[in-house]
Design an enzyme around this catalytic site. Sequence first.
Site, PDB file in Angstrom:
ATOM      1  N   ASP A  93       8.758  -1.823 -10.214  1.00 59.07           N
ATOM      2  CA  ASP A  93       7.597  -2.721 -10.241  1.00 59.07           C
ATOM      3  C   ASP A  93       6.423  -1.997 -10.900  1.00 59.07           C
ATOM      4  O   ASP A  93       5.981  -0.956 -10.414  1.00 59.07           O
ATOM      5  CB  ASP A  93       7.206  -3.113  -8.808  1.00 59.07           C
ATOM      6  CG  ASP A  93       6.033  -4.083  -8.808  1.00 59.07           C
ATOM      7  OD1 ASP A  93       6.265  -5.268  -9.110  1.00 59.07           O
ATOM      8  OD2 ASP A  93       4.898  -3.662  -8.522  1.00 59.07           O
ATOM      9  N   TYR A 144      -2.263  -0.684 -13.383  1.00 58.68           N
ATOM     10  CA  TYR A 144      -2.032   0.618 -12.751  1.00 58.68           C
ATOM     11  C   TYR A 144      -2.347   1.784 -13.694  1.00 58.68           C
ATOM     12  O   TYR A 144      -2.435   2.933 -13.251  1.00 58.68           O
ATOM     13  CB  TYR A 144      -0.591   0.734 -12.224  1.00 58.68           C
ATOM     14  CG  TYR A 144      -0.220  -0.314 -11.190  1.00 58.68           C
ATOM     15  CD1 TYR A 144      -1.215  -1.065 -10.558  1.00 58.68           C
ATOM     16  CD2 TYR A 144       1.107  -0.569 -10.842  1.00 58.68           C
ATOM     17  CE1 TYR A 144      -0.893  -2.043  -9.630  1.00 58.68           C
ATOM     18  CE2 TYR A 144       1.429  -1.539  -9.898  1.00 58.68           C
ATOM     19  CZ  TYR A 144       0.429  -2.280  -9.305  1.00 58.68           C
ATOM     20  OH  TYR A 144       0.746  -3.241  -8.379  1.00 58.68           O
ATOM     21  N   LYS A 203       2.881  -7.001 -14.674  1.00 60.30           N
ATOM     22  CA  LYS A 203       1.925  -8.042 -14.265  1.00 60.30           C
ATOM     23  C   LYS A 203       0.789  -8.168 -15.268  1.00 60.30           C
ATOM     24  O   LYS A 203       0.320  -7.158 -15.811  1.00 60.30           O
ATOM     25  CB  LYS A 203       1.338  -7.709 -12.875  1.00 60.30           C
ATOM     26  CG  LYS A 203       2.402  -7.303 -11.864  1.00 60.30           C
ATOM     27  CD  LYS A 203       1.866  -7.091 -10.473  1.00 60.30           C
ATOM     28  CE  LYS A 203       2.906  -6.376  -9.614  1.00 60.30           C
ATOM     29  NZ  LYS A 203       2.856  -4.911  -9.701  1.00 60.30           N
ATOM     30  N   HIS A 209      -1.146 -11.166 -11.880  1.00 61.94           N
ATOM     31  CA  HIS A 209      -1.406 -10.176 -10.828  1.00 61.94           C
ATOM     32  C   HIS A 209      -2.305 -10.744  -9.712  1.00 61.94           C
ATOM     33  O   HIS A 209      -2.042 -10.543  -8.532  1.00 61.94           O
ATOM     34  CB  HIS A 209      -2.037  -8.937 -11.469  1.00 61.94           C
ATOM     35  CG  HIS A 209      -1.876  -7.684 -10.685  1.00 61.94           C
ATOM     36  ND1 HIS A 209      -1.743  -6.452 -11.271  1.00 61.94           N
ATOM     37  CD2 HIS A 209      -1.850  -7.454  -9.349  1.00 61.94           C
ATOM     38  CE1 HIS A 209      -1.625  -5.530 -10.329  1.00 61.94           C
ATOM     39  NE2 HIS A 209      -1.691  -6.109  -9.164  1.00 61.94           N
TER      40      HIS A 209
HETATM   41  N1  NDP Z   1       0.741  -7.344  -6.586  1.00 60.09           N
HETATM   42  C1  NDP Z   1      -0.173  -6.598  -6.003  1.00 60.09           C
HETATM   43  O1  NDP Z   1      -1.375  -6.917  -5.974  1.00 60.09           O
HETATM   44  C2  NDP Z   1       0.237  -5.336  -5.344  1.00 60.09           C
HETATM   45  C3  NDP Z   1       1.467  -4.797  -5.624  1.00 60.09           C
HETATM   46  N2  NDP Z   1       1.873  -3.633  -5.033  1.00 60.09           N
HETATM   47  C4  NDP Z   1       3.198  -3.076  -5.406  1.00 60.09           C
HETATM   48  O2  NDP Z   1       3.914  -2.732  -4.203  1.00 60.09           O
HETATM   49  C5  NDP Z   1       4.185  -1.338  -4.210  1.00 60.09           C
HETATM   50  C6  NDP Z   1       4.246  -0.773  -2.790  1.00 60.09           C
HETATM   51  O3  NDP Z   1       2.996  -0.889  -2.134  1.00 60.09           O
HETATM   52  P1  NDP Z   1       1.949   0.299  -1.937  1.00 60.09           P
HETATM   53  O4  NDP Z   1       0.630  -0.319  -1.718  1.00 60.09           O
HETATM   54  O5  NDP Z   1       2.079   1.261  -3.042  1.00 60.09           O
HETATM   55  O6  NDP Z   1       2.315   0.974  -0.575  1.00 60.09           O
HETATM   56  P2  NDP Z   1       3.590   1.372   0.323  1.00 60.09           P
HETATM   57  O7  NDP Z   1       3.485   0.539   1.547  1.00 60.09           O
HETATM   58  O8  NDP Z   1       4.826   1.355  -0.487  1.00 60.09           O
HETATM   59  O9  NDP Z   1       3.208   2.863   0.751  1.00 60.09           O
HETATM   60  C7  NDP Z   1       3.123   3.905  -0.151  1.00 60.09           C
HETATM   61  C8  NDP Z   1       2.660   5.158   0.604  1.00 60.09           C
HETATM   62  O10 NDP Z   1       3.647   5.534   1.575  1.00 60.09           O
HETATM   63  C9  NDP Z   1       4.111   6.849   1.328  1.00 60.09           C
HETATM   64  N3  NDP Z   1       5.569   6.844   1.601  1.00 60.09           N
HETATM   65  C10 NDP Z   1       6.526   6.203   0.902  1.00 60.09           C
HETATM   66  N4  NDP Z   1       7.719   6.373   1.457  1.00 60.09           N
HETATM   67  C11 NDP Z   1       7.534   7.158   2.542  1.00 60.09           C
HETATM   68  C12 NDP Z   1       8.420   7.694   3.515  1.00 60.09           C
HETATM   69  N5  NDP Z   1       9.724   7.427   3.474  1.00 60.09           N
HETATM   70  N6  NDP Z   1       7.899   8.484   4.500  1.00 60.09           N
HETATM   71  C13 NDP Z   1       6.569   8.741   4.539  1.00 60.09           C
HETATM   72  N7  NDP Z   1       5.677   8.251   3.639  1.00 60.09           N
HETATM   73  C14 NDP Z   1       6.171   7.460   2.645  1.00 60.09           C
HETATM   74  C15 NDP Z   1       3.794   7.137  -0.128  1.00 60.09           C
HETATM   75  O11 NDP Z   1       3.588   8.530  -0.322  1.00 60.09           O
HETATM   76  P3  NDP Z   1       4.187   9.408  -1.549  1.00 60.09           P
HETATM   77  O12 NDP Z   1       4.157   8.564  -2.782  1.00 60.09           O
HETATM   78  O13 NDP Z   1       3.244  10.534  -1.591  1.00 60.09           O
HETATM   79  O14 NDP Z   1       5.578   9.802  -1.154  1.00 60.09           O
HETATM   80  C16 NDP Z   1       2.486   6.367  -0.291  1.00 60.09           C
HETATM   81  O15 NDP Z   1       1.387   7.093   0.204  1.00 60.09           O
HETATM   82  C17 NDP Z   1       3.087  -0.769  -5.108  1.00 60.09           C
HETATM   83  O16 NDP Z   1       3.322   0.557  -5.514  1.00 60.09           O
HETATM   84  C18 NDP Z   1       3.066  -1.795  -6.208  1.00 60.09           C
HETATM   85  O17 NDP Z   1       4.134  -1.596  -7.093  1.00 60.09           O
HETATM   86  C19 NDP Z   1       1.088  -3.020  -4.088  1.00 60.09           C
HETATM   87  C20 NDP Z   1      -0.161  -3.494  -3.781  1.00 60.09           C
HETATM   88  C21 NDP Z   1      -0.703  -4.696  -4.406  1.00 60.09           C
HETATM   89  O1  DGU Z   2      -1.310  -4.077  -7.292  1.00 59.99           O
HETATM   90  C1  DGU Z   2      -2.143  -3.457  -6.665  1.00 59.99           C
HETATM   91  C2  DGU Z   2      -3.455  -3.990  -6.379  1.00 59.99           C
HETATM   92  O2  DGU Z   2      -3.450  -5.384  -6.461  1.00 59.99           O
HETATM   93  C3  DGU Z   2      -4.443  -3.433  -7.368  1.00 59.99           C
HETATM   94  O3  DGU Z   2      -4.029  -3.723  -8.657  1.00 59.99           O
HETATM   95  C4  DGU Z   2      -5.816  -3.990  -7.141  1.00 59.99           C
HETATM   96  O4  DGU Z   2      -6.221  -3.643  -5.838  1.00 59.99           O
HETATM   97  C5  DGU Z   2      -6.805  -3.466  -8.144  1.00 59.99           C
HETATM   98  O5  DGU Z   2      -6.848  -2.080  -8.079  1.00 59.99           O
HETATM   99  C6  DGU Z   2      -8.163  -4.046  -7.906  1.00 59.99           C
HETATM  100  O6  DGU Z   2      -9.104  -3.272  -7.631  1.00 59.99           O
HETATM  101  O7  DGU Z   2      -8.271  -5.258  -7.976  1.00 59.99           O
END
Ligand code: NDP
Ligand code: DGU
Length: 310
Positions: free
Chosen positions: A47, A52, A80, A111
């Site tokens: 994804d 990003y 996105k 997005h």
């Molecule tokens: N459409 C949208 O607006 C959005 C889309 N997304 C998408 O969804 C994805 C996932 O969501 P996101 O907000 O990143 O958060 P997550 O809920 O996936 O959490 C990520 C965090 O958890 C840590 N982590 C991951 N796996 C483990 C584990 N097994 N044990 C302990 N810690 C762990 C990572 O650390 P580390 O990397 O240091 O291992 C990081 O700090 C995003 O990366 C993005 O691709 C997210 C938010 C908004």
């Molecule tokens: O996908 C992840 C989140 O949606 C991120 O793209 C937004 O939070 C963006 O940084 C914003 O500030 O609007």
Amino acid sequence: MSVPTTFKLNTGAEIPTIGLGTWQSGPGEVQAAVSHALLKGGYKHIDAAYCYGNEDEVGAGLAEAFKGGVKREDIFVTTKLWSTYHSRAELGLDKSLKSLGLDYVDLFLMHWPVPLNPNGNHDKFPKLADGSRDLQTDWTFIKTYKEMEKLLSTGKVKAIGVSNFSVPFLKSLLSQTTIVPAVNQIENHPFLPQHDVVDYCRRNGILITAYSPLGSAGGPLLKEEAVIKIAQKYNVAVGTVLLNYHINRGNVVLAKSVTPSRIEENNKLLKLDGEDMEALNKIHQEKGTKRFVTPPWPINFGFPDWKQDV
Ligand SMILES: NC(=O)C1=CN([C@@H]2O[C@H](COP(=O)(O)OP(=O)(O)OC[C@H]3O[C@@H](n4cnc5c(N)ncnc54)[C@H](OP(=O)(O)O)[C@@H]3O)[C@@H](O)[C@H]2O)C=CC1
Ligand SMILES: O=C[C@H](O)[C@@H](O)[C@@H](O)[C@H](O)C(=O)O
């Protein structure tokens, strides 16, 4: 019944049930994370997003994986459309494709349902003098989606969808456009189960993809007692329970990590029984709703828990 490795989109294509997230995966980290996930972690789903700011590196990770024998047609890549590109959807897509080194993506999502000024003072986050986000007031997300519909015939996107759409926004979209989105990507976890959006999407053939399943940066939900208890019952990692909560609901899930051992750990399937699902669904009732991703958009998105003044 076993836990599925793919779900079917309304286009007929299969989407892998677990994907690697790349938001906030920093420079010098995300190439290795992507190639590790695809070459060693058994992932088939990445994804990404223009916003990003790391799609060049995600592309380098994809290239490394292709060099290592992964075939393009065997993986599923999402990107996105960022808000400043709503009135320039094809340009936004082309920029992402160029960075990713791909000639198509499997899924192209809007997005956020908010157009931002394409001629403002920043490529991604244009601001007004008062510091608020500079909206594109002569454009609507309906127009954006209609532009995205046209992209299907170019072959550069296999499916289109949306992200961060509430029920009222989906109703408005479905009543004014032709192609039902393949996916609605939303924040989802036991503190924000969003049953209203999930049920509406299911009834309308839109697959939910859950983001921030661990509570986003730092994975705060991994410390939740009720989740730890279920993980102990099955002798699995806590993250495995949080991620499989979604797949057991029939939803896709994205987990971000740049840590090789966590990337591997996160790609594990687990069947949860009715009692586990009930316990997970009860957490928000007992502890209150929590939303972790709340960028400062000056609009009301129509989510019941997210009330901003318009
Ligand atoms: N459409 C949208 O607006 C959005 C889309 N997304 C998408 O969804 C994805 C996932 O969501 P996101 O907000 O990143 O958060 P997550 O809920 O996936 O959490 C990520 C965090 O958890 C840590 N982590 C991951 N796996 C483990 C584990 N097994 N044990 C302990 N810690 C762990 C990572 O650390 P580390 O990397 O240091 O291992 C990081 O700090 C995003 O990366 C993005 O691709 C997210 C938010 C908004
Ligand atoms: O996908 C992840 C989140 O949606 C991120 O793209 C937004 O939070 C963006 O940084 C914003 O500030 O609007």
